[in-house]
Design an enzyme around this catalytic site. Structure first.
Site, mmCIF file in Angstrom:
data_model
loop_
_atom_site.group_PDB
_atom_site.id
_atom_site.type_symbol
_atom_site.label_atom_id
_atom_site.label_comp_id
_atom_site.label_asym_id
_atom_site.label_seq_id
_atom_site.Cartn_x
_atom_site.Cartn_y
_atom_site.Cartn_z
ATOM 1 N N CYS A 66 -3.520 49.600 39.558
ATOM 2 C CA CYS A 66 -2.677 49.556 38.417
ATOM 3 C C CYS A 66 -1.142 49.428 38.441
ATOM 4 C CB CYS A 66 -2.916 50.896 37.459
ATOM 5 S SG CYS A 66 -4.627 51.300 37.241
ATOM 6 N N ASP A 67 -0.600 50.313 39.377
ATOM 7 C CA ASP A 67 1.062 50.520 39.533
ATOM 8 C C ASP A 67 1.495 50.112 40.694
ATOM 9 O OD1 ASP A 67 1.018 51.766 36.893
ATOM 10 O OD2 ASP A 67 0.288 53.826 37.720
ATOM 11 N N CYS A 95 -2.900 55.553 40.523
ATOM 12 C CA CYS A 95 -4.034 54.359 40.504
ATOM 13 C C CYS A 95 -3.208 53.383 41.331
ATOM 14 C CB CYS A 95 -4.286 53.752 39.153
ATOM 15 S SG CYS A 95 -5.005 52.197 38.978
#
Length: 312
Positions: A141-142, A138
Protein backbone atom coordinates in the site's frame (compact mmCIF):
# COMPACT_ATOMS: atom_id res chain seq x y z
CA UNK A 1 -34.14 -11.39 5.97
CA UNK A 2 -33.49 -15.08 5.54
CA UNK A 3 -30.60 -17.05 4.14
CA UNK A 4 -29.44 -20.63 4.43
CA UNK A 5 -25.77 -19.89 5.09
CA UNK A 6 -24.45 -16.58 6.39
CA UNK A 7 -20.69 -15.98 6.09
CA UNK A 8 -19.01 -13.24 8.11
CA UNK A 9 -15.87 -12.11 6.30
CA UNK A 10 -14.87 -12.17 2.64
CA UNK A 11 -11.21 -13.08 2.71
CA UNK A 12 -9.94 -16.26 1.02
CA UNK A 13 -11.68 -18.49 3.60
CA UNK A 14 -15.02 -16.73 3.30
CA UNK A 15 -14.86 -16.51 -0.49
CA UNK A 16 -14.09 -20.22 -0.81
CA UNK A 17 -16.90 -21.06 1.61
CA UNK A 18 -19.28 -18.88 -0.41
CA UNK A 19 -18.41 -20.70 -3.62
CA UNK A 20 -18.78 -24.17 -2.09
CA UNK A 21 -21.97 -23.26 -0.29
CA UNK A 22 -23.57 -21.77 -3.39
CA UNK A 23 -22.50 -24.75 -5.52
CA UNK A 24 -24.23 -26.99 -2.97
CA UNK A 25 -27.50 -25.22 -3.71
CA UNK A 26 -27.61 -23.09 -0.56
CA UNK A 27 -28.75 -19.51 -0.40
CA UNK A 28 -25.49 -17.87 0.65
CA UNK A 29 -25.02 -14.36 2.02
CA UNK A 30 -21.48 -13.13 2.64
CA UNK A 31 -20.79 -9.90 4.52
CA UNK A 32 -17.56 -7.88 4.46
CA UNK A 33 -17.25 -4.51 6.20
CA UNK A 34 -14.24 -3.36 4.18
CA UNK A 35 -12.89 -4.52 0.82
CA UNK A 36 -13.56 -8.07 -0.35
CA UNK A 37 -10.34 -10.04 -0.08
CA UNK A 38 -9.19 -9.10 3.41
CA UNK A 39 -5.46 -9.14 4.09
CA UNK A 40 -4.85 -11.14 0.91
CA UNK A 41 -5.25 -7.84 -0.93
CA UNK A 42 -1.91 -6.77 0.53
CA UNK A 43 0.06 -9.64 -1.05
CA UNK A 44 2.21 -8.48 -3.94
CA UNK A 45 3.13 -11.93 -5.22
CA UNK A 46 1.42 -15.21 -4.23
CA UNK A 47 4.61 -17.16 -4.67
CA UNK A 48 3.59 -20.13 -2.50
CA UNK A 49 -0.02 -20.53 -3.64
CA UNK A 50 -0.36 -23.67 -5.80
CA UNK A 51 -0.21 -22.76 -9.47
CA UNK A 52 0.41 -19.05 -8.85
CA UNK A 53 4.02 -18.14 -9.49
CA UNK A 54 7.12 -19.66 -8.00
CA UNK A 55 10.87 -19.26 -7.79
CA UNK A 56 11.39 -20.34 -11.40
CA UNK A 57 8.05 -19.30 -12.80
CA UNK A 58 7.27 -16.08 -14.64
CA UNK A 59 3.56 -16.42 -13.81
CA UNK A 60 2.93 -13.62 -11.32
CA UNK A 61 -0.36 -13.40 -9.45
CA UNK A 62 -1.12 -10.85 -6.76
CA UNK A 63 -3.49 -11.30 -3.86
CA UNK A 64 -5.88 -8.84 -5.48
CA UNK A 65 -5.99 -10.85 -8.70
CA UNK A 66 -6.70 -14.07 -6.84
CA UNK A 67 -9.50 -12.76 -4.62
CA UNK A 68 -11.06 -10.81 -7.49
CA UNK A 69 -11.39 -14.07 -9.43
CA UNK A 70 -12.67 -15.85 -6.32
CA UNK A 71 -15.37 -13.23 -5.78
CA UNK A 72 -16.51 -13.45 -9.41
CA UNK A 73 -16.64 -17.23 -9.18
CA UNK A 74 -18.69 -17.22 -5.97
CA UNK A 75 -21.07 -14.61 -7.37
CA UNK A 76 -21.50 -16.63 -10.57
CA UNK A 77 -22.69 -19.57 -8.47
CA UNK A 78 -25.23 -17.31 -6.75
CA UNK A 79 -23.59 -16.04 -3.56
CA UNK A 80 -24.95 -12.69 -2.42
CA UNK A 81 -22.39 -10.09 -1.27
CA UNK A 82 -23.23 -7.29 1.16
CA UNK A 83 -20.97 -4.52 2.46
CA UNK A 84 -21.67 -4.54 6.17
CA UNK A 85 -20.07 -5.19 9.56
CA UNK A 86 -21.32 -8.14 11.57
CA UNK A 87 -22.00 -7.18 15.19
CA UNK A 88 -23.64 -10.17 16.88
CA UNK A 89 -24.36 -13.82 16.12
CA UNK A 90 -27.02 -15.35 18.37
CA UNK A 91 -27.91 -19.03 18.55
CA UNK A 92 -31.68 -19.55 18.52
CA UNK A 93 -33.96 -22.58 18.64
CA UNK A 94 -34.20 -22.73 14.85
CA UNK A 95 -30.84 -21.37 13.70
CA UNK A 96 -29.05 -18.05 14.12
CA UNK A 97 -29.86 -14.35 14.17
CA UNK A 98 -27.09 -12.16 12.78
CA UNK A 99 -27.14 -8.42 13.40
CA UNK A 100 -25.09 -6.02 11.30
CA UNK A 101 -24.36 -2.31 11.23
CA UNK A 102 -26.50 -1.31 8.27
CA UNK A 103 -29.21 -3.90 7.60
CA UNK A 104 -32.10 -5.67 9.26
CA UNK A 105 -31.24 -8.84 11.23
CA UNK A 106 -30.48 -11.91 9.16
CA UNK A 107 -31.96 -15.31 9.97
CA UNK A 108 -29.66 -18.17 8.96
CA UNK A 109 -29.67 -21.92 9.33
CA UNK A 110 -25.87 -21.99 9.69
CA UNK A 111 -23.10 -19.41 10.02
CA UNK A 112 -19.41 -19.40 9.13
CA UNK A 113 -17.13 -16.94 10.92
CA UNK A 114 -14.23 -16.02 8.61
CA UNK A 115 -13.46 -12.57 9.96
CA UNK A 116 -9.68 -12.88 9.98
CA UNK A 117 -7.31 -10.84 12.08
CA UNK A 118 -6.02 -7.31 12.53
CA UNK A 119 -2.41 -6.24 12.87
CA UNK A 120 -0.73 -5.87 16.24
CA UNK A 121 0.90 -2.58 17.13
CA UNK A 122 4.18 -1.90 18.90
CA UNK A 123 2.52 0.44 21.37
CA UNK A 124 5.50 2.81 21.39
CA UNK A 125 5.52 6.62 21.39
CA UNK A 126 5.09 8.05 17.91
CA UNK A 127 3.42 4.99 16.40
CA UNK A 128 -0.10 6.40 16.53
CA UNK A 129 0.95 10.00 15.91
CA UNK A 130 2.81 9.16 12.70
CA UNK A 131 0.43 6.55 11.32
CA UNK A 132 0.05 7.44 7.64
CA UNK A 133 3.02 9.79 7.94
CA UNK A 134 5.75 7.20 7.76
CA UNK A 135 4.28 4.49 9.99
CA UNK A 136 2.57 1.74 8.02
CA UNK A 137 1.36 -1.84 8.29
CA UNK A 138 1.18 -2.50 4.54
CA UNK A 139 4.23 -2.46 2.26
CA UNK A 140 2.34 -2.83 -1.01
CA UNK A 141 0.00 0.00 0.00
CA UNK A 142 2.57 2.55 1.16
CA UNK A 143 5.96 1.31 0.00
CA UNK A 144 5.94 3.26 -3.28
CA UNK A 145 5.81 6.52 -1.28
CA UNK A 146 9.26 5.74 0.09
CA UNK A 147 11.27 4.86 -3.00
CA UNK A 148 15.01 5.28 -2.38
CA UNK A 149 14.32 6.20 1.27
CA UNK A 150 15.63 4.65 4.49
CA UNK A 151 13.01 2.20 5.70
CA UNK A 152 12.86 0.23 8.95
CA UNK A 153 10.86 -2.98 8.97
CA UNK A 154 9.90 -4.50 12.34
CA UNK A 155 9.34 -8.24 12.81
CA UNK A 156 10.87 -11.63 12.12
CA UNK A 157 8.07 -13.81 10.75
CA UNK A 158 6.95 -14.69 7.24
CA UNK A 159 5.06 -11.45 6.72
CA UNK A 160 7.89 -9.22 7.95
CA UNK A 161 10.58 -10.81 5.78
CA UNK A 162 8.30 -10.98 2.72
CA UNK A 163 7.40 -7.32 3.06
CA UNK A 164 11.06 -6.40 3.60
CA UNK A 165 11.91 -8.24 0.39
CA UNK A 166 9.22 -6.31 -1.46
CA UNK A 167 10.46 -2.98 -0.07
CA UNK A 168 14.03 -3.86 -1.09
CA UNK A 169 12.91 -3.51 -4.70
CA UNK A 170 11.99 0.10 -3.97
CA UNK A 171 14.95 1.10 -1.83
CA UNK A 172 18.53 -0.04 -1.26
CA UNK A 173 18.42 1.02 2.39
CA UNK A 174 16.14 -1.39 4.26
CA UNK A 175 16.77 -2.27 7.91
CA UNK A 176 14.94 -5.28 9.35
CA UNK A 177 14.80 -5.01 13.15
CA UNK A 178 13.95 -8.18 15.06
CA UNK A 179 13.87 -8.44 18.83
CA UNK A 180 15.20 -12.02 18.87
CA UNK A 181 18.49 -13.56 17.68
CA UNK A 182 16.90 -15.62 14.90
CA UNK A 183 14.21 -15.02 12.28
CA UNK A 184 10.99 -16.99 12.75
CA UNK A 185 10.18 -17.00 9.04
CA UNK A 186 10.31 -20.07 6.83
CA UNK A 187 13.92 -20.84 5.94
CA UNK A 188 13.58 -20.09 2.22
CA UNK A 189 12.17 -16.64 3.01
CA UNK A 190 14.66 -15.93 5.79
CA UNK A 191 17.63 -16.90 3.61
CA UNK A 192 16.57 -14.52 0.86
CA UNK A 193 16.46 -11.60 3.28
CA UNK A 194 19.77 -12.52 4.92
CA UNK A 195 21.47 -12.58 1.51
CA UNK A 196 19.72 -9.53 0.09
CA UNK A 197 22.29 -6.71 -0.38
CA UNK A 198 19.59 -4.08 0.07
CA UNK A 199 18.55 -5.37 3.50
CA UNK A 200 20.47 -5.09 6.78
CA UNK A 201 19.14 -7.39 9.51
CA UNK A 202 19.50 -6.18 13.09
CA UNK A 203 18.96 -8.98 15.59
CA UNK A 204 18.18 -8.40 19.28
CA UNK A 205 16.92 -4.96 18.36
CA UNK A 206 13.72 -3.20 19.38
CA UNK A 207 12.21 0.05 18.19
CA UNK A 208 11.13 1.83 21.37
CA UNK A 209 10.12 5.17 19.87
CA UNK A 210 9.31 6.63 16.46
CA UNK A 211 10.20 10.28 16.14
CA UNK A 212 9.65 13.13 13.73
CA UNK A 213 7.95 16.46 13.20
CA UNK A 214 5.38 16.50 10.41
CA UNK A 215 6.44 12.98 9.42
CA UNK A 216 8.82 10.23 10.55
CA UNK A 217 12.49 11.20 10.50
CA UNK A 218 14.00 8.74 12.94
CA UNK A 219 13.66 5.84 15.36
CA UNK A 220 15.05 5.08 18.81
CA UNK A 221 16.53 1.59 18.93
CA UNK A 222 17.19 -0.51 22.03
CA UNK A 223 19.60 -3.43 22.31
CA UNK A 224 17.57 -6.32 23.74
CA UNK A 225 20.56 -7.63 25.70
CA UNK A 226 22.23 -4.52 27.09
CA UNK A 227 19.34 -2.06 27.05
CA UNK A 228 21.53 0.52 25.32
CA UNK A 229 19.66 2.98 23.13
CA UNK A 230 20.57 5.04 20.10
CA UNK A 231 18.83 7.20 17.52
CA UNK A 232 18.97 6.44 13.80
CA UNK A 233 17.65 8.29 10.80
CA UNK A 234 14.56 6.76 9.17
CA UNK A 235 11.97 7.89 6.67
CA UNK A 236 9.47 5.14 7.46
CA UNK A 237 8.69 2.32 9.88
CA UNK A 238 6.75 -0.68 8.55
CA UNK A 239 5.46 -2.87 11.38
CA UNK A 240 4.72 -6.60 10.99
CA UNK A 241 4.70 -8.22 14.43
CA UNK A 242 1.70 -10.49 14.22
CA UNK A 243 -2.05 -10.20 14.49
CA UNK A 244 -5.06 -10.70 16.75
CA UNK A 245 -8.37 -12.34 15.76
CA UNK A 246 -11.44 -10.26 14.94
CA UNK A 247 -14.47 -12.13 16.26
CA UNK A 248 -18.10 -10.92 16.32
CA UNK A 249 -20.01 -11.06 19.60
CA UNK A 250 -21.40 -14.62 19.77
CA UNK A 251 -24.39 -15.15 22.06
CA UNK A 252 -26.86 -17.80 23.09
CA UNK A 253 -24.44 -20.64 23.87
CA UNK A 254 -20.89 -21.22 25.04
CA UNK A 255 -18.43 -20.19 22.34
CA UNK A 256 -14.94 -21.54 22.94
CA UNK A 257 -11.74 -19.72 22.04
CA UNK A 258 -8.13 -20.13 23.15
CA UNK A 259 -6.27 -17.76 25.46
CA UNK A 260 -5.48 -15.41 22.56
CA UNK A 261 -9.05 -15.30 21.29
CA UNK A 262 -8.68 -17.63 18.30
CA UNK A 263 -11.74 -19.81 17.63
CA UNK A 264 -11.53 -23.47 18.58
CA UNK A 265 -13.10 -25.97 16.16
CA UNK A 266 -13.09 -29.64 15.29
CA UNK A 267 -11.74 -31.03 12.03
CA UNK A 268 -15.11 -30.23 10.47
CA UNK A 269 -14.55 -26.53 11.31
CA UNK A 270 -17.59 -26.58 13.62
CA UNK A 271 -17.23 -24.57 16.81
CA UNK A 272 -18.56 -25.47 20.25
CA UNK A 273 -21.95 -24.23 19.00
CA UNK A 274 -23.71 -26.63 16.57
CA UNK A 275 -24.26 -24.96 13.21
CA UNK A 276 -21.63 -22.28 13.81
CA UNK A 277 -18.39 -22.85 11.90
CA UNK A 278 -15.11 -20.96 11.64
CA UNK A 279 -12.40 -20.84 8.97
CA UNK A 280 -9.29 -18.88 8.09
CA UNK A 281 -7.00 -16.76 10.20
CA UNK A 282 -9.51 -16.21 13.02
CA UNK A 283 -9.42 -19.96 13.76
CA UNK A 284 -6.75 -21.59 15.90
CA UNK A 285 -4.37 -23.20 13.44
CA UNK A 286 -0.63 -23.92 13.37
CA UNK A 287 -0.16 -22.39 9.91
CA UNK A 288 -1.84 -19.24 8.55
CA UNK A 289 -1.57 -19.10 4.76
CA UNK A 290 -3.98 -18.32 1.94
CA UNK A 291 -3.98 -21.95 0.81
CA UNK A 292 -4.85 -23.10 4.35
CA UNK A 293 -7.68 -20.56 4.63
CA UNK A 294 -9.15 -21.73 1.32
CA UNK A 295 -9.07 -25.36 2.44
CA UNK A 296 -10.74 -24.53 5.73
CA UNK A 297 -13.41 -22.48 3.94
CA UNK A 298 -14.23 -25.42 1.69
CA UNK A 299 -14.50 -27.80 4.64
CA UNK A 300 -16.63 -25.34 6.62
CA UNK A 301 -19.08 -24.87 3.75
CA UNK A 302 -19.30 -28.60 3.04
CA UNK A 303 -19.99 -29.40 6.68
CA UNK A 304 -22.40 -26.48 7.05
CA UNK A 305 -24.41 -27.87 4.13
CA UNK A 306 -24.44 -31.28 5.81
CA UNK A 307 -25.56 -29.67 9.07
CA UNK A 308 -28.40 -27.85 7.30
CA UNK A 309 -29.46 -31.14 5.68
CA UNK A 310 -29.55 -32.72 9.13
CA UNK A 311 -26.64 -35.03 8.42
CA UNK A 312 -24.43 -33.84 11.28
Amino acid sequence: MKTDLFIAGAGPAGLTAAQYGARAGLRVTIAERLAVGGQALLIDNLENYPGAGGANDDAHKSGFELVDAMKAQAAAFGARFITDAVHTITKTSDGFTVTTADSEPWLASAVIVATGTKHKTLGVPGETEFYGKGVSYCATCDGPFFKSKRIFVVGGGDVAVSEAAYLSRLSRDIVLAHRRDKLRAQKILADRVLHNPNITVRFNTRIVEIIGEQKVNGVILEDAASGARNREEADAAFIFIGSTPQIPDVRGAEFKTDSEGYVLTGQDMQTSIPGLFAAGDCRKTPFRQVVVACGEGAIAAHCAAAYIDGMI
